[in-house]
Scaffold this motif. Sequence first.
Motif, PDB file in Angstrom:
ATOM      1  N   VAL A  96       0.850  -1.206   0.000  1.00 42.18           N
ATOM      2  CA  VAL A  96       0.000   0.000   0.000  1.00 42.18           C
ATOM      3  C   VAL A  96       0.882   1.250   0.000  1.00 42.18           C
ATOM      4  O   VAL A  96       0.608   2.222  -0.720  1.00 42.18           O
ATOM      5  N   MET A  97       1.962   1.203   0.774  1.00 42.50           N
ATOM      6  CA  MET A  97       2.900   2.334   0.790  1.00 42.50           C
ATOM      7  C   MET A  97       3.504   2.551  -0.607  1.00 42.50           C
ATOM      8  O   MET A  97       3.580   3.680  -1.097  1.00 42.50           O
ATOM      9  N   PHE A  98       3.915   1.453  -1.253  1.00 40.67           N
ATOM     10  CA  PHE A  98       4.443   1.556  -2.623  1.00 40.67           C
ATOM     11  C   PHE A  98       3.375   2.131  -3.564  1.00 40.67           C
ATOM     12  O   PHE A  98       3.668   2.962  -4.429  1.00 40.67           O
ATOM     13  N   ALA A  99       2.138   1.673  -3.408  1.00 41.87           N
ATOM     14  CA  ALA A  99       1.043   2.136  -4.275  1.00 41.87           C
ATOM     15  C   ALA A  99       0.831   3.642  -4.114  1.00 41.87           C
ATOM     16  O   ALA A  99       0.594   4.361  -5.087  1.00 41.87           O
ATOM     17  N   GLU A 100       0.961   4.125  -2.873  1.00 38.93           N
ATOM     18  CA  GLU A 100       0.791   5.561  -2.643  1.00 38.93           C
ATOM     19  C   GLU A 100       1.965   6.346  -3.237  1.00 38.93           C
ATOM     20  O   GLU A 100       1.785   7.433  -3.801  1.00 38.93           O
ATOM     21  N   PHE A 101       3.168   5.787  -3.143  1.00 45.20           N
ATOM     22  CA  PHE A 101       4.344   6.432  -3.753  1.00 45.20           C
ATOM     23  C   PHE A 101       4.126   6.586  -5.266  1.00 45.20           C
ATOM     24  O   PHE A 101       4.396   7.657  -5.830  1.00 45.20           O
ATOM     25  N   GLU A 102       3.623   5.545  -5.906  1.00 46.09           N
ATOM     26  CA  GLU A 102       3.361   5.606  -7.358  1.00 46.09           C
ATOM     27  C   GLU A 102       2.334   6.692  -7.676  1.00 46.09           C
ATOM     28  O   GLU A 102       2.492   7.453  -8.632  1.00 46.09           O
ATOM     29  N   LYS A 103       1.282   6.742  -6.879  1.00 46.43           N
ATOM     30  CA  LYS A 103       0.202   7.714  -7.117  1.00 46.43           C
ATOM     31  C   LYS A 103       0.746   9.141  -6.997  1.00 46.43           C
ATOM     32  O   LYS A 103       0.515   9.984  -7.871  1.00 46.43           O
ATOM     33  N   ILE A 104       1.491   9.407  -5.922  1.00 46.29           N
ATOM     34  CA  ILE A 104       2.012  10.761  -5.688  1.00 46.29           C
ATOM     35  C   ILE A 104       2.971  11.174  -6.806  1.00 46.29           C
ATOM     36  O   ILE A 104       2.876  12.285  -7.349  1.00 46.29           O
ATOM     37  N   THR A 105       3.910  10.286  -7.165  1.00 49.85           N
ATOM     38  CA  THR A 105       4.932  10.664  -8.162  1.00 49.85           C
ATOM     39  C   THR A 105       4.313  10.859  -9.549  1.00 49.85           C
ATOM     40  O   THR A 105       4.727  11.761 -10.287  1.00 49.85           O
ATOM     41  N   PRO A 151      11.917  -2.817  -8.349  1.00 54.17           N
ATOM     42  CA  PRO A 151      11.635  -3.050  -9.777  1.00 54.17           C
ATOM     43  C   PRO A 151      10.162  -2.831 -10.132  1.00 54.17           C
ATOM     44  O   PRO A 151       9.841  -2.440 -11.254  1.00 54.17           O
ATOM     45  N   HIS A 152       9.257  -3.064  -9.172  1.00 46.54           N
ATOM     46  CA  HIS A 152       7.817  -2.942  -9.460  1.00 46.54           C
ATOM     47  C   HIS A 152       7.424  -1.525  -9.892  1.00 46.54           C
ATOM     48  O   HIS A 152       6.392  -1.353 -10.537  1.00 46.54           O
ATOM     49  N   PHE A 153       8.224  -0.520  -9.522  1.00 50.51           N
ATOM     50  CA  PHE A 153       7.873   0.849  -9.917  1.00 50.51           C
ATOM     51  C   PHE A 153       7.974   1.048 -11.431  1.00 50.51           C
ATOM     52  O   PHE A 153       7.512   2.067 -11.950  1.00 50.51           O
ATOM     53  N   TYR A 154       8.581   0.087 -12.111  1.00 49.67           N
ATOM     54  CA  TYR A 154       8.669   0.173 -13.578  1.00 49.67           C
ATOM     55  C   TYR A 154       7.516  -0.588 -14.246  1.00 49.67           C
ATOM     56  O   TYR A 154       7.458  -0.693 -15.467  1.00 49.67           O
ATOM     57  N   ARG A 155       6.626  -1.114 -13.407  1.00 47.48           N
ATOM     58  CA  ARG A 155       5.391  -1.739 -13.908  1.00 47.48           C
ATOM     59  C   ARG A 155       4.254  -1.048 -13.156  1.00 47.48           C
ATOM     60  O   ARG A 155       3.755  -1.555 -12.164  1.00 47.48           O
ATOM     61  N   PRO A 156       3.857   0.145 -13.593  1.00 47.79           N
ATOM     62  CA  PRO A 156       3.074   1.039 -12.731  1.00 47.79           C
ATOM     63  C   PRO A 156       1.689   0.515 -12.342  1.00 47.79           C
ATOM     64  O   PRO A 156       1.044  -0.201 -13.114  1.00 47.79           O
ATOM     65  N   PHE A 157       1.279   0.886 -11.139  1.00 46.36           N
ATOM     66  CA  PHE A 157      -0.062   0.601 -10.614  1.00 46.36           C
ATOM     67  C   PHE A 157      -0.394  -0.889 -10.652  1.00 46.36           C
ATOM     68  O   PHE A 157      -1.476  -1.300 -11.059  1.00 46.36           O
ATOM     69  N   TYR A 158       0.560  -1.646 -10.177  1.00 45.70           N
ATOM     70  CA  TYR A 158       0.436  -3.107 -10.165  1.00 45.70           C
ATOM     71  C   TYR A 158       0.447  -3.624  -8.721  1.00 45.70           C
ATOM     72  O   TYR A 158      -0.306  -4.517  -8.371  1.00 45.70           O
ATOM     73  N   VAL A 159       1.289  -3.030  -7.863  1.00 39.63           N
ATOM     74  CA  VAL A 159       1.500  -3.598  -6.524  1.00 39.63           C
ATOM     75  C   VAL A 159       0.255  -3.540  -5.639  1.00 39.63           C
ATOM     76  O   VAL A 159       0.112  -4.337  -4.718  1.00 39.63           O
ATOM     77  N   TYR A 160      -0.657  -2.606  -5.928  1.00 43.52           N
ATOM     78  CA  TYR A 160      -1.851  -2.510  -5.075  1.00 43.52           C
ATOM     79  C   TYR A 160      -2.659  -3.807  -5.111  1.00 43.52           C
ATOM     80  O   TYR A 160      -3.393  -4.120  -4.179  1.00 43.52           O
ATOM     81  N   LYS A 161      -2.497  -4.585  -6.196  1.00 40.61           N
ATOM     82  CA  LYS A 161      -3.252  -5.846  -6.332  1.00 40.61           C
ATOM     83  C   LYS A 161      -2.838  -6.866  -5.268  1.00 40.61           C
ATOM     84  O   LYS A 161      -3.641  -7.705  -4.872  1.00 40.61           O
TER      85      LYS A 161
END
Length: 595
Positions: free
Chosen positions: A459-468, A513-523
């Motif tokens: 969830v923290m990673f997902a929020e980082f993706e959203k903000i950036t 590495p997941h940050f290069y596959r955007p909006f995936y980790v929330y799953k």
Amino acid sequence: MTTYTSRQDVPNNEKWNLEDIYSDLSKWENDLHLVENMAEKLRQFDGAITDGKSLYQYLKQREELSYTFNHVYAYSMLRVDEDTRDASSQSLLDRAKGLSVKVSASTSFFMPFLLGLDKETLSSYIAEEEGLTYFEEDLYESFRYKTHVLSKDQEEVLSQLGEALSAPSTTFGMINNADIKFGDVTNNNGEKVQLTRGMYSKLIEDEDRDKRREAYKAYYKPYIELKNSIASTLSAAIKNNVTMAKIRKYPSALEKGLFGDMVPKEVYENLIKATKENIAPLHRYSEIRKSKLQLDELRQYDMSVPLVQGVKQVIPYEEAYETMIKALAPLGEEYVSILKEFKDARYIDVRETPGKRSGAYNLGIYGVHPFILLNHQDDLDSLFTLAHECGHGVHSKLSSQHQPQITARYSIFVAEVASTVNEVLLINYLLNTEKNLEIRKHLLNHFIDQFKGTFFTQVMFAEFEKITHELAEKGTPLNVEVFNQTYEALFREYNGDTVVFDEEVKFGWSRIPHFYRPFYVYKYATGFASAIHLATRILDGDSETLQSYLTFLRSGSSDYPLELLKKTGVDLTTPEPIENAMKKFSELVEEFSVL
């Protein structure tokens, strides 16, 4: 623990049986050539689909090709994974990959053709050809993308830019996997040796705090040294994603990322909001960790060490399998009989051997059955991995049995539900049957840490993706400072004031590495929360939830993910499943605190 120096030494009943796909290599060769011929025939439909009948012929032949090609590819991949050093297996996979390129080329004309039709024409084709009702939902699903697809010429240009657009991800992959050199650590003989990833995962759990600290510093050293290069690759990846969302007329990069699963952005936002509103038990766990480790200061390199030392359970594979079957008994007789079949009919490759692919996975093959790869180590982690992969395996088997080929594959959005339900049932069974207090504490600690990694961290990673991505959409430059500030603020918010921050903490973004596959980790997080919700109801004896869950496992992709989950009583458009998961986490932390 049983160790093998060669695959030949492993008993047959602990090796998967690839003859279930092809009884000999000549049959694989025949299918390879058959697919080549089928691909050539499909090419001839380019420009020749003019009515319902020709559209049906194309789709029917494409599905037949897909069925056979999947067997050809899967067989060669599984052969390679048995021993990645084997040149003959590698050669089969290379040929299958070459075939994949031919297949893609032979069908590449179809999507631009389909989206070039107007809806009335497509509807008239479906009305005139009865066979098209089988493909109807798929055809209209493709039509959902019509407003986001450009003209044929523009699409051609974008396809040629594909490699360039994926360059940031490729570059990060090369830095992260090939070029990166970690700092030095001290081995047991007092010698300085270069840290490896494998060593790091063990050292960060070491009882000796100095070893943990040394490993932590050595691990982050190259990421900090390469911070500007990695920031530029991540910035480019985010900007590419934002630009593609604009070009394809999506309201935002986030909505582009959620479009395929038809997930409204409110689900993503609701996940973050509900998690943060219920974050207190995670902060409480940090305090308990600090207390149990008897530390003046809790630092990030103290976050992975097990809090219960000296509890090393040896769980042989046969015992692990029996334990899993007992733990999953609440799922009913059919479920348990499938699990027994997995073992008896050799669907599972159990042992670690030289050259074998690391890790674990499940591969469902339509028309055959699932194959599960393990590297079983006769320990608690291996028991959980077994239950996890068998969850995927039963999901694959039931979907294949109850769905036609077109809807048999399930989406990644729902994939982690089946595996995590099994893990929750397993931890529940182990806690209910274990009398040894130290082992009970160890089990709780294990599950709390897993919960933290699979849910809160994602969830923290997902929020980082959203903000950036939102910063990029506003035109804010993305650089090391912006990434550091964003990541550190989130880390503090999620982990609480108990953790004392080392300089390395704010560079956490640089190694994901997941940050290069955007909006995936929330799953991972939504799947985990859904599974907690379902498993809790099943353990409470709710027969309606059990039946709807088994129906869900048979459903493949016959509906959109959110709709499939709603039928089980999990509605991710509301905060309830997230709040239920948070309640479960709170209970686990409280139970652990008083043991």
